[in-house]
Design a protein around this motif. Structure first.
Motif, PDB file in Angstrom:
ATOM      1  N   UNK A   1       3.874 -24.328  12.715  1.00 44.57           N
ATOM      2  CA  UNK A   1       4.421 -25.592  13.221  1.00 44.57           C
ATOM      3  C   UNK A   1       5.291 -25.335  14.446  1.00 44.57           C
ATOM      4  N   UNK A   2       5.117 -26.155  15.475  1.00 46.60           N
ATOM      5  CA  UNK A   2       6.060 -26.215  16.593  1.00 46.60           C
ATOM      6  C   UNK A   2       6.694 -27.599  16.491  1.00 46.60           C
ATOM      7  N   UNK A   3       8.000 -27.620  16.257  1.00 45.82           N
ATOM      8  CA  UNK A   3       8.701 -28.875  15.923  1.00 45.82           C
ATOM      9  C   UNK A   3       9.656 -29.281  17.036  1.00 45.82           C
ATOM     10  N   UNK A   4       9.569 -30.539  17.438  1.00 48.44           N
ATOM     11  CA  UNK A   4      10.499 -31.094  18.405  1.00 48.44           C
ATOM     12  C   UNK A   4       9.917 -32.316  19.090  1.00 48.44           C
ATOM     13  N   UNK A   5      10.789 -33.102  19.710  1.00 43.74           N
ATOM     14  CA  UNK A   5      10.313 -34.366  20.274  1.00 43.74           C
ATOM     15  C   UNK A   5       9.456 -34.189  21.523  1.00 43.74           C
ATOM     16  N   UNK A   6       9.306 -32.959  22.031  1.00 51.18           N
ATOM     17  CA  UNK A   6       8.393 -32.704  23.149  1.00 51.18           C
ATOM     18  C   UNK A   6       7.166 -31.897  22.715  1.00 51.18           C
ATOM     19  N   UNK A   7       7.026 -31.620  21.446  1.00 52.72           N
ATOM     20  CA  UNK A   7       5.938 -30.763  20.964  1.00 52.72           C
ATOM     21  C   UNK A   7       4.563 -31.309  21.321  1.00 52.72           C
ATOM     22  N   UNK A   8       4.436 -32.614  21.454  1.00 46.44           N
ATOM     23  CA  UNK A   8       3.130 -33.202  21.764  1.00 46.44           C
ATOM     24  C   UNK A   8       2.673 -32.921  23.191  1.00 46.44           C
ATOM     25  N   UNK A   9       3.544 -32.363  24.040  1.00 47.81           N
ATOM     26  CA  UNK A   9       3.134 -31.961  25.390  1.00 47.81           C
ATOM     27  C   UNK A   9       2.280 -30.693  25.362  1.00 47.81           C
ATOM     28  N   UNK A  10       2.333 -29.959  24.262  1.00 44.37           N
ATOM     29  CA  UNK A  10       1.659 -28.668  24.156  1.00 44.37           C
ATOM     30  C   UNK A  10       0.202 -28.810  23.742  1.00 44.37           C
TER      31      UNK A  10
ATOM     32  N   UNK B   1       6.354 -44.426  22.225  1.00 44.35           N
ATOM     33  CA  UNK B   1       6.323 -43.504  23.359  1.00 44.35           C
ATOM     34  C   UNK B   1       5.685 -42.164  22.997  1.00 44.35           C
ATOM     35  N   UNK B   2       6.101 -41.518  21.922  1.00 47.38           N
ATOM     36  CA  UNK B   2       5.532 -40.212  21.565  1.00 47.38           C
ATOM     37  C   UNK B   2       4.036 -40.322  21.293  1.00 47.38           C
ATOM     38  N   UNK B   3       3.632 -41.358  20.565  1.00 44.83           N
ATOM     39  CA  UNK B   3       2.211 -41.555  20.280  1.00 44.83           C
ATOM     40  C   UNK B   3       1.430 -41.817  21.562  1.00 44.83           C
ATOM     41  N   UNK B   4       1.945 -42.673  22.431  1.00 47.25           N
ATOM     42  CA  UNK B   4       1.249 -42.994  23.677  1.00 47.25           C
ATOM     43  C   UNK B   4       1.115 -41.757  24.567  1.00 47.25           C
ATOM     44  N   UNK B   5       2.188 -40.971  24.656  1.00 43.41           N
ATOM     45  CA  UNK B   5       2.118 -39.747  25.464  1.00 43.41           C
ATOM     46  C   UNK B   5       1.103 -38.773  24.876  1.00 43.41           C
ATOM     47  N   UNK B   6       1.144 -38.591  23.562  1.00 43.98           N
ATOM     48  CA  UNK B   6       0.197 -37.679  22.909  1.00 43.98           C
ATOM     49  C   UNK B   6      -1.237 -38.152  23.116  1.00 43.98           C
TER      50      UNK B   6
END
Length: 170
Positions: free
Chosen positions: A65-74, A114-119
């Protein structure tokens, strides 16, 4: 295999990650990997400024797991987006001592997906999993994430829509 565990601050990422770590799943926190990419501090928003594009480009994949509010950029194999009802999120962030401005910013981010849309913009839908953590205990939420880690769940997004009932919070 690298699984990104992401979402708005206060949705349960760190708590779920700690439970998964107890179960033997390796966990890396985004905040432990961004040091060299920190450009400064935004005192007004009480946040660090990260060169997130360079960070994501240069990130060495990890197992687990890579955990954090920017993890979806990876470029992860699967991305789990944790969600939380805005009024509950507001209470959680207030309990952490966040400023009213920072609470409002994060509640708006949650309402607007926002997180879902970015992902979705970065990865499409085939590796995205959305979990509504509202009212869910950490064990149950970790069970759901573990099912995803083990490949025992199908990608699923679009299960949460906060815009209508919480639009007046924006």
């Amino acid at each position: 295999m690298m699984i990104a565990l992401t979402g708005t601050p206060g949705t349960g990422k760190t708590s779920v990650a700690m439970e998964l770590k107890k179960r033997g799943i390796p966990v890396t926190h985004v905040s432990d990997t961004t040091g060299p990419y920190t450009l400064g501090e935004d005192k007004e928003r009480d946040t660090r400024i990260i060169d997130d594009e360079r960070w994501a480009l240069e990130f060495t994949p990890v197992e687990g797991i890579i955990e954090g509010h920017m993890a979806h950029y990876l470029q992860a194999d699967r991305i789990v987006i944790l969600r939380c009802r805005p009024d509950i999120l507001k209470e959680r962030l207030s309990g952490r001592g966040y400023s009213e401005e920072k609470i409002q910013e994060n509640v708006e981010s949650e309402i607007l997906d926002v997180a879902l849309a970015e992902a979705f913009d970065i990865h499409g839908r085939d590796i995205l999993y959305e979990i509504d953590t509202t009212g869910m205990d950490i064990i149950t939420c970790a069970d759901k994430v573990e099912e995803i880690v083990r490949g025992n769940a199908e990608p699923e997004i679009g299960i949460v829509d906060w815009l209508i009932p919480y639009g007046d919070m924006i």
